[in-house]
Each structure stands twice: as structure tokens, then as C-alpha cells.
Scaffold this active site. Sequence first.
Site, short mmCIF file in Angstrom:
data_model
loop_
_atom_site.label_atom_id
_atom_site.label_comp_id
_atom_site.label_asym_id
_atom_site.label_seq_id
_atom_site.Cartn_x
_atom_site.Cartn_y
_atom_site.Cartn_z
N LYS A 269 0.84 -1.18 -0.07
CA LYS A 269 0.03 -0.02 -0.04
C LYS A 269 0.82 1.19 0.00
O LYS A 269 1.79 1.13 0.62
CB LYS A 269 -0.58 0.02 1.28
CG LYS A 269 -2.02 -0.88 1.21
CD LYS A 269 -2.89 -1.09 2.48
CE LYS A 269 -3.72 -1.96 2.61
NZ LYS A 269 -4.98 -1.70 1.77
N GLU A 341 -6.33 -9.67 0.60
CA GLU A 341 -5.73 -10.96 1.54
C GLU A 341 -7.04 -11.20 2.43
O GLU A 341 -7.30 -12.45 2.67
CB GLU A 341 -4.77 -10.39 2.17
CG GLU A 341 -4.97 -9.78 3.52
CD GLU A 341 -5.43 -8.25 3.50
OE1 GLU A 341 -5.27 -7.73 2.26
OE2 GLU A 341 -6.03 -7.69 4.31
N ARG A 343 -10.17 -11.54 1.78
CA ARG A 343 -10.99 -12.52 1.05
C ARG A 343 -10.46 -14.10 1.08
O ARG A 343 -11.12 -14.95 1.28
CB ARG A 343 -11.57 -12.05 -0.18
CG ARG A 343 -10.35 -11.87 -1.25
CD ARG A 343 -10.88 -11.08 -2.48
NE ARG A 343 -10.92 -9.76 -2.46
CZ ARG A 343 -11.17 -8.84 -3.10
NH1 ARG A 343 -11.50 -9.25 -4.41
NH2 ARG A 343 -11.27 -7.52 -2.86
N1 BES Z 1 -7.98 -4.02 4.65
C1 BES Z 1 -8.30 -3.46 2.99
C2 BES Z 1 -9.47 -2.62 2.96
C3 BES Z 1 -9.39 -1.63 3.97
C4 BES Z 1 -9.36 -0.17 3.29
C5 BES Z 1 -10.20 -1.52 5.34
C6 BES Z 1 -9.54 0.72 3.81
C7 BES Z 1 -10.27 -0.30 5.70
C8 BES Z 1 -9.75 0.83 5.21
C9 BES Z 1 -8.20 -4.75 2.28
O1 BES Z 1 -7.43 -5.83 2.59
C10 BES Z 1 -7.84 -4.07 0.62
O2 BES Z 1 -6.59 -3.63 0.76
N2 BES Z 1 -8.53 -4.32 -0.38
C11 BES Z 1 -8.26 -3.81 -1.39
C12 BES Z 1 -8.57 -4.76 -2.66
C13 BES Z 1 -8.28 -4.69 -3.80
C14 BES Z 1 -6.67 -4.99 -4.01
C15 BES Z 1 -9.11 -5.58 -4.73
C16 BES Z 1 -8.69 -2.46 -1.58
O3 BES Z 1 -9.96 -2.32 -0.98
O4 BES Z 1 -8.26 -1.45 -2.30
ZN ZN Z 2 -7.08 -6.08 4.56
ZN ZN Z 3 -5.42 -5.53 1.83
#
Ligand code: BES
Ligand code: ZN
Ligand code: ZN
Length: 489
Positions: A269, A341, A343
Amino acid sequence: MIHLTSVDLKKVKAETLVIPVCQDKQIHDDATIATLVRIAKRLKEFKGEKGDQISLYNLPDVKTLRVVFMGLGKLEKVDMEALRATAGKAVMEAIKKDLSNMLIAVPAAAALNMEIQGVLESMMEGACLGNHLFDKYKKEKKHKPLKKIHLLVSADAIKNYRKLSDRIETVCQGTILAREWVSTPPNDKKPEQFSNSIAQLARKENLKVTVWGEKELKQKNFGAILAVAAGSRNRPRMVILEHHPKKTANTIVLVGKGVTFDSGGINLKPSGSLEDMKLDMSGAAAVAATLISLARLKSKASVVGIIPVVENMPSGDASRPGDIINSFAGKTVEIGNTDAEGRLILIDAIAYGVKRYKPRILIDLATLTGACVVALGEKIAGLFSFDDKLAEDIFLSGAKTHERCWRMPLPEDYKELLKSDFADLNNMSSTRYGGAITAALFLSEFIGETRWAHIDIAGPAYTKKETAYCGAGGTGFGVRLLCDLLEKL
Ligand code: BES
Ligand code: ZN
Ligand code: ZN
């Protein structure tokens, strides 16, 4: 900590009396309180409008040092959340002033056109939830929670609702437990530490506790959990909590996403998205705190909590985009993105829950997608289910506790987007749109015939700013909702 009381204000000394006031109606039965409100409303700066507040000292006729009047606004707008927020705000502000006791005057339910139970419940909840500080990591503890909070009610209300305050306090303690887990920094809640903390508290309540480490996860073929955990030196766990009051087969399974820190993995990220990723175990915290609360409440519901706990980190051992893994259910998954991750760990936990417990209902809670926050904002969770009745029940519990959920669609044709050229599924959608939906559809591939709901709590699990009855950090979203729901399912 929270007590119902019925006292004569002319006789009894109190440090602080809080009186909620409506702008357009007298809402208190007690004549002394009605007089105090009249005095406050004579002042130009207090009209009882929403957010109005004034403190007056040494008022005639009462032995209270300080009376705080809090505006509720117009009567027609007053609901449970307005009362919850008023009580919470009163307590949070009193803490900052270093007060130690508080007496809150409960308005007459009839005057509010509400049920007395709802009025009491919401004021107790606000007061209890507001009376919490997360200052473990501050060397200097500036403030302390209030020692005692009394709610001023009529004498017969005390008799009828004594049990209610015990229940509310237990459930709010559950919410506070979840908040503390979420707010704990990621260096102090690595999978081993977090799962030990859950297990220790759960054992105290006589829940059946199972904790699996890497060896058992390998033996049992939890390939998706292991793939997410691969990059971290902090090895994964799976925690299973069981509350079986009777020998019934009619179990409800709750699954909670427990990523103690989500760096994104090799799909790291960017900064700005990393700082709060300790929140990524909020689903796990809510599920564990709910089971602990159910045990304390001696609930009649038979409930199992399944909690996969991992850290998602990049390293030479980490899973790569393009890797294909074997999930517990036997389906292969191509990892399109290591940041999707949640899912992955959820499908293994869900598939295990379905196979082992054959539950009558399975509900998962997860901070699953940023897309859900884009869709619904930071205060409302996404609710996904094929089952109209289950979705309605969850929606109604959330409306009651103000842990709001909004139902989202699960369109069959969007499953196209999760196809992989090489494996049974891809964990990443082929489009960047509708990310909360495709994540939910991915999970739905693993539920079989089970009645299922998925609640994406990525928005409301955490608050950067203090709110009416919650400090900055974890909110404990889901615990009160689930405790309410499990009583009625
Ligand atoms: N933990 C994150 C989702 C999240 C984002 C929680 C902001 C709380 C605040 C999750 O694991 C994630 O990174 N999801 C990605 C999915 C994508 C790579 C398909 C996302 O939401 O960008
Ligand atoms: Zn996550
Ligand atoms: Zn994630």
C-alpha cells in the site's frame, strides 16, 4: 458503573446533574427538573436547540453543585441515537473536566413518544460507551473514566428495568473490548499475541477455545490462510470460540477477518493507506468480543466464532501476484493482488465453518474493501446477502443500535469479473469498479447452501476523530448489533 436511581433532587447532593432539553417541548415529569429547565431557557444563549449546552451552578431548590443542560433540538427529531449521543457527550465532557460522578435525568418516554425501554437502553449505552479512554500508551494519564453514573428515573422504572442495565453494561463492555483490541498498535497484537489475548479472555468465560498454529493449519490444508501469512515472520493462528448452552445442532457461525496489520504485501500500500491498517482485525475483534459477551449474558443461542489471524507483510517469502494457491475448500485461487488478502483468509474460515458445523446461518464481518467506504462513507457498513429475511434482520438490528448497514446487491453476472485464465478463481476483479460487490461475490463461492450474510465494516470500524460516544480509534462496530441479532435469530 451505571445505576438506575430515583431520588429527590431537593434532598440529595450530586456533583453534576445533566438534563436533556427539547427546544419545543417540556419532556421531564419531575417538577423540580421542569423548573430548572425553565430557568435555563430564560437565558438567551440556551434554547434547547441541538448542540446547545450550558452549565449553571448553585441553582435554587436543588443540592446539586452543577447542572448541565443539553439541547436535543426539536421533539420530532429525537430518537434513540439522539439520546445515546447526548448521554455519551455528557460523560465524555465530564471526563475531560476531571469530574467523577454524574446524575443524568432521563426524559419521560411518553413525552418523547418513545418506549421507556428504548429511552433507558439508549441513555445507558451512550453513558457506558462514552465512559471509556484508551490511554494505555500514554505515560501521563491525564483523565480517568467517571466512577459512577446514575440515571434518574421514576421509582417503578427501577423495579422493572434493573436487569436491563446489567445486560447493556455487559454488551457495552464487549464493544469496549473490541475497541481496545482494534486501537492496540500492530507491534503489540501480532497473531500470536492477539490470539492469546482472545483465548485468555474467552477461557475465563468458559467458552470452548481452540487455537491452531501453523502446524495444524498445514495439516488441515488451510492453503489460503497460509498464503497470506507467508510473508510475515509472525506466524498465523486460527481461533475458534464455541458457546453451546444446550446440545443443539442449530448453530450460528460468525467469522471475523483478523489481519493484525495489512501492509498490502508485495502489492504494498502507499503511505496514507498504511498508517491505520492495524484496524484490519476489526471483524475478528467484533466476533471475539461478541462471543465473550454472549457467554457473560448466558445467552441461549448456540454460536461459534471462527477467527483467522494473520499479518500481511512483504518479504522474500511472501506470496506473489500470479501465485496459485489451494484453498481449504479445494478450489484453486490465482492471487491477482496480494492486498486482497482478507477474502483469502475468509474463504478458508468460511469453508471450514460450513463443513464442520453445518450452521443454520453464517455471518462474516470484515474490513474488506476500500470500495465499500467509497460507496457508503465511513459510518455505514455494506450488507450483502442472498437471503432477504436475514438481511432484513441484520438491517433492523443495525438501525436499532445505530451500527448502520445498507444492503448492497450480489449480481450473478458480476461473477464473470473473478475469472482466472489458470485457476478456478482470481482474488482480484478484472475491473476497478464495484470492488465491494466483487469481494462479496468471491466469498459467496464458498458458502454452499448456507444462509449467509457478509458485513463489510471497512468504514465504520474505525474513527480518526472522536465522536459523541467514541474516542479516536476502534469503534467496536458490530458487537452491539450481533448481540441484539443473536437474541432474535
Ligand atoms: N484491508 C483492506 C480494506 C480497507 C481499506 C479497510 C480501507 C479499511 C480501510 C483490504 O485488505 C484491501 O486492501 N482491499 C483492497 C482490495 C483490492 C486490492 C482488490 C482495496 O480495497 O483496495
Ligand atoms: Zn485487509
Ligand atoms: Zn489488503
